[in-house]
Design a protein around this motif. Structure first.
Motif, PDB file in Angstrom:
ATOM      1  N   GLY A 119      36.348 -21.909   2.970  1.00  0.00           N
ATOM      2  CA  GLY A 119      36.020 -20.679   3.676  1.00  0.00           C
ATOM      3  C   GLY A 119      34.784 -20.732   4.539  1.00  0.00           C
ATOM      4  O   GLY A 119      34.485 -19.789   5.273  1.00  0.00           O
ATOM      5  N   GLY A 120      34.025 -21.809   4.513  1.00  0.00           N
ATOM      6  CA  GLY A 120      32.850 -21.913   5.363  1.00  0.00           C
ATOM      7  C   GLY A 120      33.229 -22.137   6.818  1.00  0.00           C
ATOM      8  O   GLY A 120      34.378 -22.420   7.159  1.00  0.00           O
ATOM      9  N   ASP A 121      32.244 -22.011   7.688  1.00  0.00           N
ATOM     10  CA  ASP A 121      32.451 -22.189   9.125  1.00  0.00           C
ATOM     11  C   ASP A 121      32.472 -23.675   9.454  1.00  0.00           C
ATOM     12  O   ASP A 121      31.442 -24.334   9.502  1.00  0.00           O
ATOM     13  N   LYS A 122      33.651 -24.206   9.688  1.00  0.00           N
ATOM     14  CA  LYS A 122      33.794 -25.635   9.968  1.00  0.00           C
ATOM     15  C   LYS A 122      33.962 -25.924  11.467  1.00  0.00           C
ATOM     16  O   LYS A 122      34.333 -27.027  11.848  1.00  0.00           O
ATOM     17  N   ALA A 123      33.676 -24.948  12.320  1.00  0.00           N
ATOM     18  CA  ALA A 123      33.864 -25.118  13.769  1.00  0.00           C
ATOM     19  C   ALA A 123      32.638 -25.789  14.375  1.00  0.00           C
ATOM     20  O   ALA A 123      31.926 -25.208  15.206  1.00  0.00           O
ATOM     21  N   TRP A 124      32.379 -27.033  13.986  1.00  0.00           N
ATOM     22  CA  TRP A 124      31.191 -27.726  14.468  1.00  0.00           C
ATOM     23  C   TRP A 124      31.461 -28.577  15.709  1.00  0.00           C
ATOM     24  O   TRP A 124      30.572 -29.250  16.216  1.00  0.00           O
ATOM     25  N   GLY A 125      32.687 -28.573  16.194  1.00  0.00           N
ATOM     26  CA  GLY A 125      32.999 -29.328  17.405  1.00  0.00           C
ATOM     27  C   GLY A 125      32.774 -30.813  17.228  1.00  0.00           C
ATOM     28  O   GLY A 125      33.221 -31.400  16.241  1.00  0.00           O
ATOM     29  N   GLU A 126      32.065 -31.423  18.177  1.00  0.00           N
ATOM     30  CA  GLU A 126      31.838 -32.863  18.135  1.00  0.00           C
ATOM     31  C   GLU A 126      30.526 -33.246  17.449  1.00  0.00           C
ATOM     32  O   GLU A 126      30.147 -34.422  17.471  1.00  0.00           O
TER      33      GLU A 126
END
Length: 335
Positions: A119-126
């Motif tokens: 559920g954490g924010d995994k949208a870290w891109g590159e």
């Protein structure tokens, strides 16, 4: 005098072993660095069906390298290996490692667990966060460190419960010290079905995870494998990672035998264990303070390591707090 926990009841009771944690609460992940002050012999044993390891072959008794500079455990699945790379870079900048002419190469094995679905924010891109977490964990190494929602155990799950980072130690009457650290992210359960009792209960010392005693009267063990409920059943999303440290002088082959024996600690504390869905991996560090007197002493160390690791597993879950859809042990059982 009987066997007792060390003063911290952590792996850092083994003199010369330090631990550092770093977490990212927004992403719900973290990294743990186990740092021997002096380079020491190491080995590993892998039993799970889905491991994610780094530089394991350097620990093989037939390989050239005899000692390691650190071990890195991290969340993040394959992204988490960036943490070990950052630790290599930081140690190399300090001049720590094997010298090859004018170059210094640190030997840093590692392993990762899966915490990408918590559920954490995994949208870290590159730019994954794990290099930064590795540097931060290394910078924080010391004798004291947090358990539960900490380091590589921050985003971990243990069956239907919140997993976590656990540690325990024992000191023998003749002065041997054995310590264990574990990031519990298991497919299997750490508690007996229908109870709040830990499978590791028989090995508890000094009420370190609740002093619950034996199972309730009339409890009978389940013949069927105790699976988590459907909502918690997520194959390929697990793995328990552990490090055992001893102050004995071991060769890499002897350290590997110790790692093999220590795996029984996971079997005592988690059911089922070593499944196709887990990447269960155990590392051993041997600091070399106490001479090994023979195979009987090695067998004794392996027995104690398994007991200590079982206790560390229960402590990791006992100390963990609820996160996302996984309740902490205390919340789940009203303790």
């Amino acid at each position: 005098m009987s066997i007792r926990p060390g003063p911290r009841n952590r792996i850092t009771d083994v003199a010369g072993i330090l631990v550092g944690n770093a977490e990212d609460c927004r992403i719900r992940t973290g990294t743990t660095v186990i740092y021997p002050v002096v380079r020491c012999a190491a080995a590993a044993d892998i039993r799970g069906g889905g491991p994610g390891t780094l530089n394991i072959h350097a620990l093989d008794p037939t390989s050239l390298s005899n000692e390691v500079d650190a071990i890195v455990l991290s969340g993040g699945s394959m992204y988490g290996h960036d943490a070990a790379g950052a630790v290599v870079a930081a140690l190399g900048a300090r001049g720590r490692g094997i010298s090859f002419g004018g170059a210094v190469v640190p030997v840093v094995p590692g392993a990762i667990l899966f915490d990408l679905a918590n559920g954490g924010d995994k949208a870290w891109g590159e730019i994954p966060p794990y290099a930064a977490l590795g540097r931060a964990a290394l910078a924080s190494v010391g004798e004291e460190f947090a358990l539960g929602n900490a380091g590589a155990g921050y985003g971990a799950r243990a069956g239907a419960l919140k997993g976590g980072l656990g540690s325990a130690s024992c000191v023998t009457p003749d002065g041997l010290t054995i310590g264990a650290l574990v990031a519990v992210n298991s497919f299997g359960s750490v508690v007996m079905p229908g109870t709040n009792r830990f499978w590791a209960g028989p090995w508890e010392m000094e009420a370190e995870f609740g002093d619950l005693g034996p199972p309730p009267p009339g409890w009978q063990g389940e013949a069927e494998m105790p699976l988590p409920p459907g909502s918690a059943l997520n194959p390929m999303a697990n793995t328990t990672l552990a490090v055992v440290a001893v102050d004995a002088a071991l060769s890499k082959a002897e350290a590997q035998r110790l790692a093999i024996m220590a795996q029984d600690g996971l079997a005592r504390a988690i059911r089922p264990i070593h499944t196709p869905f887990d990447g269960d991996s155990i590392f051993v560090l041997a600091t070399g303070k106490v001479p090994l007197t023979g195979p009987a002493m090695l067998a004794r160390l392996g027995h104690l390591a398994a007991d200590t690791l079982a206790r560390a597993v229960a402590r990791g879950v006992y100390e963990a707090e609820s996160l996302g859809d996984r309740p902490g042990w205390r919340e789940a059982f009203g303790r």
